[in-house]
Design a protein around this motif. Structure first.
Motif, mmCIF file in Angstrom:
data_model
loop_
_atom_site.group_PDB
_atom_site.id
_atom_site.type_symbol
_atom_site.label_atom_id
_atom_site.label_comp_id
_atom_site.label_asym_id
_atom_site.label_seq_id
_atom_site.Cartn_x
_atom_site.Cartn_y
_atom_site.Cartn_z
ATOM 1 N N LYS A 1 -6.923 4.861 -4.340
ATOM 2 C CA LYS A 1 -7.993 3.628 -4.116
ATOM 3 C C LYS A 1 -7.357 2.246 -4.036
ATOM 4 N N GLN A 2 -6.494 2.079 -4.669
ATOM 5 C CA GLN A 2 -5.770 0.659 -4.779
ATOM 6 C C GLN A 2 -4.931 0.493 -3.582
ATOM 7 N N GLU B 1 0.571 4.261 -2.324
ATOM 8 C CA GLU B 1 0.507 5.622 -1.844
ATOM 9 C C GLU B 1 1.527 6.694 -2.559
ATOM 10 N N LYS C 1 -6.833 6.597 -8.552
ATOM 11 C CA LYS C 1 -6.831 5.403 -8.967
ATOM 12 C C LYS C 1 -5.866 4.508 -7.930
ATOM 13 N N SER C 2 -4.551 5.301 -8.002
ATOM 14 C CA SER C 2 -3.505 4.528 -7.275
ATOM 15 C C SER C 2 -3.900 4.457 -5.482
ATOM 16 N N LEU D 1 -6.059 1.683 -0.667
ATOM 17 C CA LEU D 1 -6.847 1.290 0.327
ATOM 18 C C LEU D 1 -7.245 -0.158 0.204
ATOM 19 N N GLN D 2 -7.369 -0.442 -1.091
ATOM 20 C CA GLN D 2 -7.695 -2.022 -1.296
ATOM 21 C C GLN D 2 -6.775 -2.815 -0.520
ATOM 22 N N ALA D 3 -5.683 -2.403 -0.604
ATOM 23 C CA ALA D 3 -4.515 -3.345 0.096
ATOM 24 C C ALA D 3 -4.474 -2.965 1.727
ATOM 25 N N ASN D 4 -4.886 -1.890 2.007
ATOM 26 C CA ASN D 4 -5.002 -1.611 3.497
ATOM 27 C C ASN D 4 -6.082 -0.298 3.783
ATOM 28 N N ARG D 5 -7.026 -0.771 4.420
ATOM 29 C CA ARG D 5 -8.168 -0.148 4.702
ATOM 30 C C ARG D 5 -7.685 1.288 5.473
ATOM 31 N N ASP E 1 -18.563 11.900 -0.721
ATOM 32 C CA ASP E 1 -17.244 11.061 -0.648
ATOM 33 C C ASP E 1 -16.072 11.673 0.467
ATOM 34 N N TYR F 1 0.791 -1.183 0.129
ATOM 35 C CA TYR F 1 -0.072 0.143 -0.135
ATOM 36 C C TYR F 1 0.756 1.193 -0.007
#
Length: 289
Positions: free
Chosen positions: A191-192, A171, A188-189, A194-198, A219, A167
């Motif tokens: 958001k990715q 970032e 996009k990056s 956050l998918q890896a680490n909320r 949002d 993540y």
């Protein structure tokens, strides 16, 4: 997607080292890209004996562990000695080469910055799937303003499943895109990440501002509130408070806005964020930048 190589999947406890001299101007805010250096600390204590050269892999591992602790405490000379010993045993060890690159980058002089790249390249050449080395090399490339090359390294590191700091690479990638004005890829990056680490706090903060500037108040509010839950209301820096003030204003939340203004004024009265607030406090513009 890549898988992390076996040598980089050691049981590492990580130390984050931030570059001190380069800042990013992203959406009118200054911030830094972080280098994440991850090393094992198990078994390290004052009474530990020097490992036998009969086990060279263990000898290299212990010396790189010691160097990580020295880097963490800014004892760069001791770190250099430990890494010299490790590389004398195995000049191809990816972790030792990567750490030497980080060490020389931390010292920051022109001769050492020039030497650092060779160590990063050697680490990646010996272990092409070493995501940690790619992330750290990316920070070096950012610092030397080679942004497209940095994007390549962060992209590779961010795509490496099994890399527990993936993540952070994402970032870093997002911040590079913001630096270049590519907000779509930055979003996009993040958001990715956050998918890896909320709980990726950098991604949360950056997205809250991106959404605010897009006038996506719903949002922006949700992401900012999650950021505050993660770091704590009283632990926000001036930039986070400034983002919160603008979101509260967009939501017509006068009380929430004033609480944040008071906090910014009390804790960071000389900050560029508070000075910007003073300039805009009577502005009727829909979006404060």
């Amino acid at each position: 997607m890549e898988k992390e190589s076996g040598a980089t999947a050691r049981n590492f406890a990580h130390t984050r080292i931030k570059l001190g001299d380069k800042t990013l101007n992203t959406i009118r805010a200054k911030k830094r890209i972080a280098t994440s250096v991850v090393f094992t600390v198990l078994g390290l204590n004052a009474c530990q004996s020097t490992p036998s050269t009969k086990d060279p892999e263990k000898a290299v591992q212990v010396r790189t562990q010691l160097a990580a602790e020295y880097i963490r405490t800014r004892d760069l000379d001791s770190a250099k000695r430990s890494l010299d010993q490790a590389l004398k045993i195995n000049a191809r060890d990816a972790t030792a080469n990567m750490m030497m690159g980080v060490l020389l980058q931390q010292e920051g002089s022109k001769p050492n910055m020039e030497k650092a790249e060779g160590y990063f390249k050697r680490a990646i050449s010996n272990e092409p799937n070493n995501a940690m080395a790619r992330n750290n090399y990316g920070t070096y490339l950012y610092q030397t303003e080679r942004y497209n090359e940095a994007i390549e390294q962060f992209t590779r590191a961010g795509a490496t499943l099994g890399y527990d700091q993936r993540y952070e690479a994402l970032e870093n990638l997002g911040r590079i895109y913001l630096k270049l004005g590519d907000v779509a890829n930055a979003e996009k990056s993040f958001k990715q990440a956050l998918q890896a680490n909320r709980s990726a706090t950098i991604a949360l903060l950056e997205l809250s501002e991106i959404f605010y500037l897009q006038q996506n108040t719903r949002d922006a509010s949700q992401v900012y509130e999650q950021y505050v839950r993660n770091v704590g209301q009283k632990s926000q820096g001036p930039r986070a408070l400034w983002i919160g003030i603008r979101i509260a204003r967009a939501n017509a939340d006068q009380l929430g806005r004033q609480v944040l203004v008071n906090q910014l004024r009390a804790l960071f009265p000389e900050s560029p964020e508070y000075q910007r607030y003073l300039q805009l406090q009577h502005s009727t513009e829909a979006v404060w930048k």
